[in-house]
Design an enzyme around this catalytic site. Structure first.
Site, PDB file in Angstrom:
ATOM      1  N   GLU A  91     108.497 -41.624 -40.078  1.00 52.81           N
ATOM      2  CA  GLU A  91     108.222 -40.873 -41.510  1.00 52.81           C
ATOM      3  C   GLU A  91     108.955 -41.590 -42.680  1.00 52.81           C
ATOM      4  O   GLU A  91     110.210 -41.636 -42.778  1.00 52.81           O
ATOM      5  CB  GLU A  91     108.416 -39.340 -41.306  1.00 52.81           C
ATOM      6  CG  GLU A  91     107.806 -38.654 -42.449  1.00 52.81           C
ATOM      7  CD  GLU A  91     107.973 -37.241 -42.551  1.00 52.81           C
ATOM      8  OE1 GLU A  91     108.136 -36.576 -41.576  1.00 52.81           O
ATOM      9  OE2 GLU A  91     107.736 -36.668 -43.760  1.00 52.81           O
ATOM     10  N   LYS A  96     110.748 -27.599 -40.662  1.00 49.97           N
ATOM     11  CA  LYS A  96     110.483 -28.932 -40.171  1.00 49.97           C
ATOM     12  C   LYS A  96     110.968 -30.104 -41.256  1.00 49.97           C
ATOM     13  O   LYS A  96     111.521 -31.071 -40.464  1.00 49.97           O
ATOM     14  CB  LYS A  96     108.547 -28.975 -40.727  1.00 49.97           C
ATOM     15  CG  LYS A  96     107.815 -30.312 -40.267  1.00 49.97           C
ATOM     16  CD  LYS A  96     108.228 -31.364 -41.160  1.00 49.97           C
ATOM     17  CE  LYS A  96     107.523 -32.787 -40.513  1.00 49.97           C
ATOM     18  NZ  LYS A  96     107.555 -33.957 -41.175  1.00 49.97           N
ATOM     19  N   ASP A 107     117.061 -34.696 -25.585  1.00 50.55           N
ATOM     20  CA  ASP A 107     115.720 -34.038 -25.196  1.00 50.55           C
ATOM     21  C   ASP A 107     115.456 -33.332 -26.574  1.00 50.55           C
ATOM     22  O   ASP A 107     115.924 -32.358 -26.740  1.00 50.55           O
ATOM     23  CB  ASP A 107     116.170 -33.295 -24.074  1.00 50.55           C
ATOM     24  CG  ASP A 107     114.805 -32.210 -23.572  1.00 50.55           C
ATOM     25  OD1 ASP A 107     113.800 -32.340 -24.559  1.00 50.55           O
ATOM     26  OD2 ASP A 107     114.488 -32.294 -22.615  1.00 50.55           O
ATOM     27  N   HIS A 162     107.327 -39.378 -52.409  1.00 51.84           N
ATOM     28  CA  HIS A 162     106.406 -39.567 -51.021  1.00 51.84           C
ATOM     29  C   HIS A 162     105.377 -40.457 -51.809  1.00 51.84           C
ATOM     30  O   HIS A 162     104.863 -41.377 -50.739  1.00 51.84           O
ATOM     31  CB  HIS A 162     105.841 -38.323 -50.756  1.00 51.84           C
ATOM     32  CG  HIS A 162     106.567 -37.617 -49.728  1.00 51.84           C
ATOM     33  ND1 HIS A 162     105.845 -37.567 -48.495  1.00 51.84           N
ATOM     34  CD2 HIS A 162     107.841 -37.140 -49.529  1.00 51.84           C
ATOM     35  CE1 HIS A 162     106.725 -36.893 -47.618  1.00 51.84           C
ATOM     36  NE2 HIS A 162     107.998 -36.433 -48.165  1.00 51.84           N
TER      37      HIS A 162
END
Ligand code: NDP
Length: 423
Positions: free
Chosen positions: A80, A259, A275, A374
């Protein structure tokens, strides 16, 4: 002390040179990264099934993470755009503010044996309580190597959950995450639990809700680092505290808030060969621990001292040994960058990264807005997708940003024009 100023402006080759000169990475590691010699297919084929090859993602590093008085270069694996940039920005500000402090509440993994079909659940609980020492010994006999390493089973507790009597085993797994250790121990005690209680074992497995592996990271940032303009700095701090309240009040916001935290956490968990599904599962369960899903971090202002205070707590059962950690050469490079941390140290760094990432996201959201930064990075992705060569990316991004139409068709159109003008 090494200065990392200008590191982001360098080419990947120059960054590797710098890490070599600073003796952070060996010549061998630099060579592996330079040639993209990552996971051999033969090794990959032993790790998973039906393997065709390996799958690459960008591997980056964020300098200037100052955690518990020590400087770290933190490896990030992420696809990202802006995640690394945001983390670098936050890490620098927080370092100037004194850095992160962390608290490891405990480091035990929990596993469970679910019993059903019991005639008297309460009486069964009593019997298990009396047999705790025997059960711990049985568990330890099933995995003696962890006892030799100073770890092992520590406690047995129980809870009645509807028709089930759940037996929880807490284990000190030392440097490992401990899934296989726990599962071996749990299977070893399940027969004895059936004998003791007359119930039947439905399953015996580790729980990812690692509430005995909680880690807290904290930082406090003087308002003056939020903006050069004093009054704007105070407003940003207040709005960041409000944004934190919003993530406590509204699950729709909390999900996005968390998030953002995981943009950083997952990147380091992946880079260190851990993991990430396990870490995510535990953290999201923890975010909903009181029945409502909430933001994992909180920010508050100290008006007297003009400080913005942030805090993040979540389960972090991260490992430095076991699983696939020893198999991937790039994971070895990550541990070199981090100066071979212990599992506790790594857990501290990762939670600090989550808090930094959250700081950067909230600051952007309540000030410039998230889109400003962004869109520039989105324009870069579009330029690459449109087929721009290295030297064409910058002019194409500039034109796209000026045109403010961020789609592939427009990017291709502009690229065509750039090429025609060059002729
Ligand atoms: P391993 O099965 O690899 O066990 C840890 C290994 O690390 C052991 O071989 C141990 O050696 C070795 N080791 C070396 N040094 C140390 C040390 N200082 N402290 C502890 N161990 C050391 O890994 P885990 O049991 O940690 O299980 C993790 C794996 O299980 C992950 O790959 C995960 O994806 C997977 N998994 C996850 C589940 C879940 O999350 N629900 C369920 C099932 C699997 P020795 O044996 O000699 O002590």
């Amino acid at each position: 002390m090494t200065s990392w100023t200008g590191f982001s402006k360098k080419t990947p080759q120059e960054r590797l040179e710098k890490l070599l000169t600073e003796k952070v990475l060996s010549q061998e590691r630099v060579q592996e990264l330079r040639t993209g010699a990552t996971l051999p297919v033969t090794t990959a084929n032993q790790m998973a099934e039906n393997v065709l090859g390996t799958f690459a993602l960008p591997y980056a590093v964020v300098p200037d993470f100052y955690v518990n008085g020590k400087d770290y270069l933190v490896p990030f694996v992420t696809e990202e755009p802006s995640v690394v940039l945001a983390a670098s920005f936050a890490a620098k500000i927080i370092k100037h503010s004194g850095g992160f402090t962390t608290l490891i509440h405990e480091r035990l993994m929990i596993g469970q044996v679910a019993l059903y079909g019991l005639a008297d659940q309460v009486a069964a609980q009593e019997l298990i309580k009396k047999a705790e020492t025997e059960l711990i010994e049985l568990a330890n006999q099933a995995y003696p190597s962890i006892v030799k390493r100073g770890g092992g089973a520590r406690a047995v507790t129980t809870a009645i959950k509807e028709d089930f009597l759940i037996v929880y085993l807490s284990v000190d797994t030392q440097e490992a995450m401990g899934a296989n250790m726990l599962n071996t121990m749990l299977e070893a005690i399940s027969g004895r639990l059936e004998d003791l209680t007359g119930g039947e074992c439905l399953m015996a497995i580790l729980s990812n809700y690692a509430t005995e592996s909680l880690v807290t990271a904290k930082c406090q940032i003087p308002f003056r680092y939020l903006s050069r303009d004093r009054s704007e700095a105070g407003t940003i701090a207040k709005k960041m505290a409000l944004a934190s309240d919003l993530a406590q009040a509204d699950p729709y916001r909390a999900s996005t808030h968390n998030k953002g935290i995981f943009n950083g956490i997952d990147a380091v968990v992946l880079a260190t060969g851990n993991d990430w599904r396990a870490i995510e599962a535990g953290a999201h369960a923890y975010a909903a621990r009181d029945g409502q899903y909430r933001g994992l971090s909180t920010w508050a202002i100290d008006k007297e001292q003009n400080l913005l205070k942030g805090q993040l707590t979540l389960p972090m059962p991260i490992a430095t040994k076991g699983g696939s950690i020893g198999l991937n050469p790039t994971v070895a490079a990550s541990f070199d960058l981090l100066q071979e941390p212990t599992a506790k140290e790594l857990a501290s760094i990762i939670v600090a990264v989550g808090l930094a990432q959250n700081f950067a996201a909230l600051k952007a959201l309540v000030s410039t807005g998230i889109q400003a930064g962004h869109m520039k990075l989105q324009a870069k992705s579009l330029a690459l997708l449109a087929g721009a060569k290295e030297e064409e990316v910058a002019p194409l991004v500039k034109h796209l940003t000026e045109a403010k139409i961020f789609n592939l068709e427009n990017a291709q159109e502009i690229l065509k024009k750039i090429r025609q003008d060059k002729k």
